[in-house]
Design an enzyme around this catalytic site. Sequence first.
Site, PDB file in Angstrom:
ATOM      1  N   TYR A 142       8.570 -14.093  44.472  1.00 53.56           N
ATOM      2  CA  TYR A 142       9.725 -13.687  45.278  1.00 53.56           C
ATOM      3  C   TYR A 142       9.425 -14.012  46.735  1.00 53.56           C
ATOM      4  CZ  TYR A 142      13.321 -10.680  47.409  1.00 53.56           C
ATOM      5  OH  TYR A 142      14.391 -10.195  48.134  1.00 53.56           O
ATOM      6  N   ASP A 237       2.876 -17.024  51.350  1.00 52.63           N
ATOM      7  CA  ASP A 237       3.743 -15.880  51.618  1.00 52.63           C
ATOM      8  C   ASP A 237       2.891 -14.632  51.458  1.00 52.63           C
ATOM      9  OD1 ASP A 237       5.511 -13.817  51.722  1.00 52.63           O
ATOM     10  OD2 ASP A 237       6.973 -14.691  50.341  1.00 52.63           O
ATOM     11  N   LYS A 265       6.302  -6.244  55.688  1.00 47.00           N
ATOM     12  CA  LYS A 265       5.742  -4.994  55.170  1.00 47.00           C
ATOM     13  C   LYS A 265       4.656  -4.388  56.079  1.00 47.00           C
ATOM     14  CE  LYS A 265       7.725  -6.006  50.760  1.00 47.00           C
ATOM     15  NZ  LYS A 265       7.874  -7.178  49.940  1.00 47.00           N
TER      16      LYS A 265
HETATM   17  C1  LIG Z   1       9.088  -8.141  50.041  1.00 49.25           C
HETATM   18  C2  LIG Z   1       8.806  -9.589  50.003  1.00 49.25           C
HETATM   19  C3  LIG Z   1       9.577 -10.517  50.724  1.00 49.25           C
HETATM   20  C4  LIG Z   1      10.843 -10.114  51.423  1.00 49.25           C
HETATM   21  O1  LIG Z   1      10.631  -9.229  52.459  1.00 49.25           O
HETATM   22  P1  LIG Z   1      11.865  -8.333  52.975  1.00 49.25           P
HETATM   23  O2  LIG Z   1      11.313  -7.622  54.166  1.00 49.25           O
HETATM   24  O3  LIG Z   1      12.225  -7.430  51.838  1.00 49.25           O
HETATM   25  O4  LIG Z   1      12.972  -9.258  53.321  1.00 49.25           O
HETATM   26  C5  LIG Z   1       9.157 -11.832  50.764  1.00 49.25           C
HETATM   27  N1  LIG Z   1       8.051 -12.239  50.127  1.00 49.25           N
HETATM   28  C6  LIG Z   1       7.289 -11.387  49.416  1.00 49.25           C
HETATM   29  C7  LIG Z   1       6.049 -11.879  48.759  1.00 49.25           C
HETATM   30  C8  LIG Z   1       7.652 -10.041  49.307  1.00 49.25           C
HETATM   31  O5  LIG Z   1       6.919  -9.222  48.554  1.00 49.25           O
END
Ligand SMILES: *Cc1c(COP(=O)(O)O)cnc(C)c1O
Length: 428
Positions: A142, A237, A265
Site C-alpha cells: 500500500y 516507502d 506516521k
Molecule cells: C499508511 C501508509 C501510507 C499512507 O499514509 P497516509 O498518511 O495514510 O496517507 C503509505 N504507505 C505506507 C507503507 C503506509 O503504511
Amino acid sequence: MSVSEELFERAVKVIPGGVNSPVRAYGAIGIAPRFIDRADGCYIYDADGNQYIDYIGSWGPMILGHNFAPVRESVIKACEKGLSFGCATAIEVEMAEFICKRIPHVEMIRMVNSGTEAVMSAIRAARGFTGKNKIIKFAGCYHGHSDAMLVSAGSGVMTSGVPDSAGVPKGCTEDTMTAVYNDLESVRILLEQAKGQTAAVIVEPVGANMGVVPPVEGFLQGLRKLCDEFGVLLIFDEVITGFRLAFGGAAQYYGVTPDLVTYGKIIGAGMPVGAYGGRKEIMEMVAPAGKVYQAGTLSGNPIAMAAGLTQLKYLYDHQKIYSDLEEKGERLYGGMEALIKEKGLPYRVNHIASLGSLFFTDQEVVDYTSAKTADTSAFSDYFKGMLSRGVHMAPSQFEAMFLSMSHTDQVIDQTLYAMRDYFDNCMK
Ligand SMILES: *Cc1c(COP(=O)(O)O)cnc(C)c1O
C-alpha cells in the site's frame, strides 16, 4: 445500546460508512466500531469507558506510547505562538537538518501532510528526474490512495473486497506495473518489458499492509542491483518502517540504500505529517528549485513539526529503544508462535522487530497471493474474542500489530494470556 453504537448510527448518516478512513469501520468484523475517547501509554479508552490494551498505536505514530508527555508539551507550547502562518519557519529548517544529518541517504527532504502525499510526490519527482513514466510496485503493498498507486493495494482495499477503486481512470494506472513481493525475477521481467521507460521501483521494504511480510534474504539487495542495472530509481516507502525498525528505517536495518524515501506516521508523532527525501540531484528537481511542482498550504505546519521533531529527537537520543522493541517483539510474537504450536493450530506468525501478524492460514506467507489464503472469518472471530478480553487490534487480517515502548512485559504477557484463553474457548 452502547455509546459507540449510538455514535456509529449517527455517523453513518453523515459520513460515508461512518468513518473518515475505511479500515476504522470494522467492515470485515460486522460489529459497530469502538469510538475512542482518549488514550494513554499502551491503553486506549472508548466512549463507553472500556479500557483496552492497544496494538494499533494510531497505525504506527505512537511508538513511544499514547499521549507521550514530551510530545504533548511541545505541541501545547507551539500552539501558544499560533497554529499556522503559511510562511517559512525555523522549526522546518531544524526538522530537515535533523533528518538529513542523521540519515545518510536523505540529502534533502520536503515535508507534506500525509503518507499518501509523500508517495505521490516522490513518484512525481522520480518521473521528473528520469523523464520516464512507468513505475513498478508490488502486489499487496500500500502506498496511499493516490490514483496511480491504487493497484493491488493491500489491506484497506483487500478487506473491503474492492479489487481496486472506482473513480480511478484507466489512464492513471496504465503506467503502474505490478510485481510479486519477494520475487526478483518478476521485477526483472517487467524491467525488460518496459526497458528504457521505467522511472522507479517502489516497495514497502517490509510489507506491512497485507499483514506483515518481511523481505526474504537478498530481496532488497537484489532490487538495488536490478535498479542499478536498468538505470531505474529505487524508492523505499518507509511510512511504517521509517524510525521504527531503526532510526534510519529499513534502509539502515537492511543496509540497502534507496534513491528516494517516503515517511509518514512516526514522523508526525500523531499529527498529519508526511515527507519525501533522498538524493540531492533528484530533490533539487522539486519546485521552486526545479520543475516538478508540489505544494501544500499547511505543509511543515509548526504544531505538526513540533510534535514530530520532539519524537524524532527522543528516538535518536534513546536508540536503545530499538533493541528494546526487538525484545518486546520477540516476547509477544515469539509467545504467539509458541502458543499456536502448543495448541496445534495450523496458523502462521510473521514478525520483525515491533511489527507482527497472525495469519489464519497453514501456508507460509511471503507475498500477496499467500497472504490471501488466510481465513478472514476465523480472523474476525479472533478479533472479537480479543476485543472482549480487553485487547484492541487492527480490525483486519491484513494489518500489522504495532508494539510501542509503553507495552511492558507484563502487558505483553497479559495479551498472551488473553490469546490462550480465546483459543482454549474457541476450540471447545
Ligand atoms: C499508511 C501508509 C501510507 C499512507 O499514509 P497516509 O498518511 O495514510 O496517507 C503509505 N504507505 C505506507 C507503507 C503506509 O503504511
